[in-house]
Design an enzyme around this catalytic site. Structure first.
Site, PDB file in Angstrom:
ATOM      1  N   SER A  84       0.696  -1.581  -0.265  1.00 63.10           N
ATOM      2  CA  SER A  84      -0.397  -0.024  -0.539  1.00 63.10           C
ATOM      3  C   SER A  84       0.847   1.738   0.024  1.00 63.10           C
ATOM      4  O   SER A  84       1.951   1.631   0.572  1.00 63.10           O
ATOM      5  CB  SER A  84      -0.889  -0.188   1.193  1.00 63.10           C
ATOM      6  OG  SER A  84      -1.131   1.111   1.646  1.00 63.10           O
ATOM      7  N   TYR A 103      -2.800   0.006  10.292  1.00 62.66           N
ATOM      8  CA  TYR A 103      -2.727  -0.278   8.418  1.00 62.66           C
ATOM      9  C   TYR A 103      -1.325  -0.487   8.174  1.00 62.66           C
ATOM     10  O   TYR A 103      -0.950  -1.195   7.641  1.00 62.66           O
ATOM     11  CB  TYR A 103      -4.215  -0.204   8.605  1.00 62.66           C
ATOM     12  CG  TYR A 103      -3.972  -0.183   6.397  1.00 62.66           C
ATOM     13  CD1 TYR A 103      -4.259  -1.062   5.843  1.00 62.66           C
ATOM     14  CD2 TYR A 103      -3.526   0.259   5.144  1.00 62.66           C
ATOM     15  CE1 TYR A 103      -5.069  -1.801   4.447  1.00 62.66           C
ATOM     16  CE2 TYR A 103      -3.384   0.368   4.062  1.00 62.66           C
ATOM     17  CZ  TYR A 103      -4.355  -0.667   3.936  1.00 62.66           C
ATOM     18  OH  TYR A 103      -4.420  -1.220   3.407  1.00 62.66           O
TER      19      TYR A 103
END
Length: 258
Positions: free
Chosen positions: A148, A161
């Site tokens: 990501s 995250y």
């Protein structure tokens, strides 16, 4: 067969996609189906996996839907066993299962931390171990892990995250190094901003969107179909010398400073 068709050919390959009922991985699964792969869609939400599998079958492809739990190594083994029963082998694994939360740093509790870290890191490790063992025996295979834009530097409002995605990058490089001479390649893809409705509801305000676009050179969000070119390329023989890489598909987000 043309030169490009031969170079990027995935016809007859078997691809397994965890998190395949979701927006990004569902699009990847459909792309594999269009490319002539037999596809296994693995998701904790069987109805969402079946929806994607049905779309592939309706388009003339071959696909199965599997209920799958990313936190269970046994579930990975069960999924692989069903894939082998249906398709005989597996060539490609997308480790795409993931969850997130917008919890402020000082309010993150142990349960939330363990679940987010677990789904991303345990799930990716277990996928690499179980499917990797099968691929190592065959002497060929490609694994693509979902990184990501938050893998570093981290994004605000996505604390756990971001830690997990930084771990995905490191885990990918570690496994690629271990298996470098085995015929099994391991890479990660680093999407920029491809917001789901959940992300829009929980993360993106007008102010935050302005900040995202100001840091994305193309000044827009990505469209899900803009991920699939990189996904198909890195899992094809055209990328036979690519392993341990984190491939950014982010509209220039990672090249921006001021």
């Amino acid at each position: 067969m043309s030169y490009l068709d031969q170079l990027f050919n995935l016809e007859g390959k078997v691809a397994a996609v965890t998190g395949g009922g979701g927006m990004l991985c569902g699009e990847m699964a459909r792309a594999f189906g269009k490319a002539g792969c037999q596809v296994a869609i693995m998701d904790s939400r069987l109805e969402k996996a079946e929806r994607v599998a049905s779309q592939i079958r309706e388009a003339g492809g071959k696909a199965i839907a599997l209920e799958h739990q990313a936190l269970s190594k046994e579930s990975f083994q069960n999924s692989l066993d069903q894939i082998l029963q249906s398709f005989g082998h597996c060539d490609i694994l997308i480790n795409g299962a993931g969850i997130n939360a917008p919890t402020p740093l000082m309010e993150i509790n142990e349960t939330e931390w363990d679940e987010i870290i677990g789904v991303h890191l345990k799930g990716t490790l277990f996928g690499c171990q179980v499917f990797g063992k099968h691929m190592l025996r065959r002497g060929s295979g490609s694994i693509l892990n979902l990184s990501s834009a938050s893998s570093g530097p981290p994004l605000s409002k996505a604390f756990t995250y971001s830690v997990a995605k930084a771990g995905i990058k490191n885990l990918t490089q570690n496994i690629a190094r271990e298996w470098g001479t085995s015929g099994v390649r391991v890479n990660s893809i680093k999407p920029g901003f491809f917001p789901t409705q959940w992300s829009i509801d929980n993360f993106i305000t007008e102010e935050r969107q302005a900040a995202i676009w100001g840091h994305t050179r193309m000044k827009r969000y990505g469209k899900v179909e803009e991920l699939v070119g990189a996904v198909l390329w890195v899992n094809s023989d055209a990328a036979s010398f690519v392993t341990g890489s984190e491939i950014a598909v982010d509209g220039g987000f990672s090249c921006m400073t001021i």
